[in-house]
Design an enzyme around this catalytic site. Sequence first.
Site, mmCIF file in Angstrom:
data_model
loop_
_atom_site.group_PDB
_atom_site.id
_atom_site.type_symbol
_atom_site.label_atom_id
_atom_site.label_comp_id
_atom_site.label_asym_id
_atom_site.label_seq_id
_atom_site.Cartn_x
_atom_site.Cartn_y
_atom_site.Cartn_z
ATOM 1 N N THR A 113 70.428 -31.792 33.137
ATOM 2 C CA THR A 113 71.669 -31.634 33.596
ATOM 3 C C THR A 113 71.889 -31.777 34.940
ATOM 4 O O THR A 113 72.805 -32.426 35.679
ATOM 5 C CB THR A 113 72.447 -30.296 32.966
ATOM 6 O OG1 THR A 113 72.256 -30.536 31.684
ATOM 7 C CG2 THR A 113 73.774 -30.223 33.457
ATOM 8 N N ASN B 177 70.584 -37.945 21.446
ATOM 9 C CA ASN B 177 69.995 -36.812 21.019
ATOM 10 C C ASN B 177 70.523 -36.452 19.677
ATOM 11 O O ASN B 177 69.800 -35.474 19.203
ATOM 12 C CB ASN B 177 70.684 -35.708 21.887
ATOM 13 C CG ASN B 177 71.989 -35.678 22.180
ATOM 14 O OD1 ASN B 177 72.568 -36.753 22.732
ATOM 15 N ND2 ASN B 177 72.480 -34.580 22.215
ATOM 16 N N GLN C 103 65.317 -37.673 25.353
ATOM 17 C CA GLN C 103 64.768 -37.696 24.191
ATOM 18 C C GLN C 103 63.949 -38.934 24.043
ATOM 19 O O GLN C 103 63.235 -38.928 22.929
ATOM 20 C CB GLN C 103 65.826 -37.886 23.100
ATOM 21 C CG GLN C 103 67.066 -37.059 23.088
ATOM 22 C CD GLN C 103 66.307 -35.727 22.232
ATOM 23 O OE1 GLN C 103 65.304 -35.480 21.658
ATOM 24 N NE2 GLN C 103 67.147 -34.554 22.798
ATOM 25 N N HIS D 272 61.442 -29.426 28.668
ATOM 26 C CA HIS D 272 61.277 -28.695 27.463
ATOM 27 C C HIS D 272 61.575 -29.528 26.135
ATOM 28 O O HIS D 272 61.189 -29.079 24.993
ATOM 29 C CB HIS D 272 62.335 -27.407 27.294
ATOM 30 C CG HIS D 272 63.765 -27.697 27.280
ATOM 31 N ND1 HIS D 272 64.255 -27.857 25.764
ATOM 32 C CD2 HIS D 272 64.723 -28.257 28.267
ATOM 33 C CE1 HIS D 272 65.799 -27.876 26.066
ATOM 34 N NE2 HIS D 272 65.666 -28.316 27.213
ATOM 35 N N THR E 78 63.966 -23.638 46.461
ATOM 36 C CA THR E 78 62.572 -23.357 46.358
ATOM 37 C C THR E 78 61.840 -23.850 44.951
ATOM 38 O O THR E 78 62.762 -23.407 43.903
ATOM 39 C CB THR E 78 62.260 -21.549 46.538
ATOM 40 O OG1 THR E 78 62.788 -21.372 47.851
ATOM 41 C CG2 THR E 78 60.707 -21.595 46.445
ATOM 42 N N CYS F 34 73.602 -28.108 22.388
ATOM 43 C CA CYS F 34 74.320 -27.910 23.335
ATOM 44 C C CYS F 34 75.773 -27.574 22.985
ATOM 45 O O CYS F 34 76.514 -26.813 23.881
ATOM 46 C CB CYS F 34 74.106 -28.809 24.261
ATOM 47 S SG CYS F 34 72.602 -29.513 24.766
#
Length: 368
Positions: free
Chosen positions: A73, A144, A172, A190, A226, A313
């Site tokens: 995203t 997706n 995907q 992920h 960071t 989502c």
Amino acid sequence: MIYLDYQATTPLAPESRDAMMRWLDGPGGTGFGNPHSPHKIGREAKAAIEFARDQVAALFPAGGKVIFTSGATEALNLAIRGTRARDGGGGTVSVSAIEHSAVLDTAKDAGKCHVLNVAKDGQCNTKQDLPQDTRLVCLMQVNNEIGVIQPTVEWHRKAKENNALYLCDAVQAYGKIEVTGADMIAISAHKFHGPKGVGALWVRDGVDLHEVQTGGGQEFGLRSGTLSPALIAGMGAAAAEAKDRMEQDAEHVQKLWKRATEIFDKWELNGSAEARYHGNLNIRPRGPNGGGLDVGRLMSECRNVMFSAGSACASGSGRTSHVLEAIGLPKKLAKASIRLGFGRYTTLEEIEEAGRIINEAAQAQGSL
């Protein structure tokens, strides 16, 4: 528990977990260093990030740079908003009607947005023209929700003919099939057995982006903040494992797909069967009462099988899938559709048991 929701997220690979542990040290260890610090443990952390950057880059086209982000995203926002800043805010962003909300909503918020239609098989129609002022074309490689592989090569060519850039959401696809060429490509760890909370934007050499998140100027001056050595090391290890196992994983998924389509023979496939990543089975009951399937009840009655009613989502929103609507599916049939996602760690026995459970529950509702 049988997990069949691989499009939402994938199980963490043991190799990824092992790579992360070195960088999760507490007091007395040396793995907690800030990778942007100049001292020894900072330099060690930075070296781990650069090693992972090379691992992730190995599955992208040659050249270009990998910019680490918090996920796809953020990567997509950087690409869409970063090119807008470069162009002074002008021009149209052309997006397919079946893009993830991270693309659709961002493109609409970033200025003029033109939506490209898709055919009934789920592929973005290559016959349509782009607006003359198009500055960016956005088309995902694998959808997706329905798993359909898009004609990305053709749309990349059309974008170049229009003097526009091409952005590909390869969330995907990355780690499963070869990622095709583009000017920018977004991924999320992920989705290929890496950790949550980390992703990347690949940017082709010569593409000029402006930062959209100001701060310390990390990541080539384009993404401040960071970096996490642990998350990035896990992502790198997952990418390396995916590269080594791509052929093996593909063969395994094909066997699962073949068996799954046999088991769910009373269900209708949503989208193309051929131009498709076969780890995604999006289906609806074929019978005359198929549209009456209560998917919420089905999921409750099959509580030990983890599957989706659509995109994770947007789960709980109550909205009909915009992807299924875009391919012309009536709302009644779209709401009766389910998505089964499987991959590397799914077994044939799990597919068979899940099929038995889901089919029996759907038959009890009179939908099969």
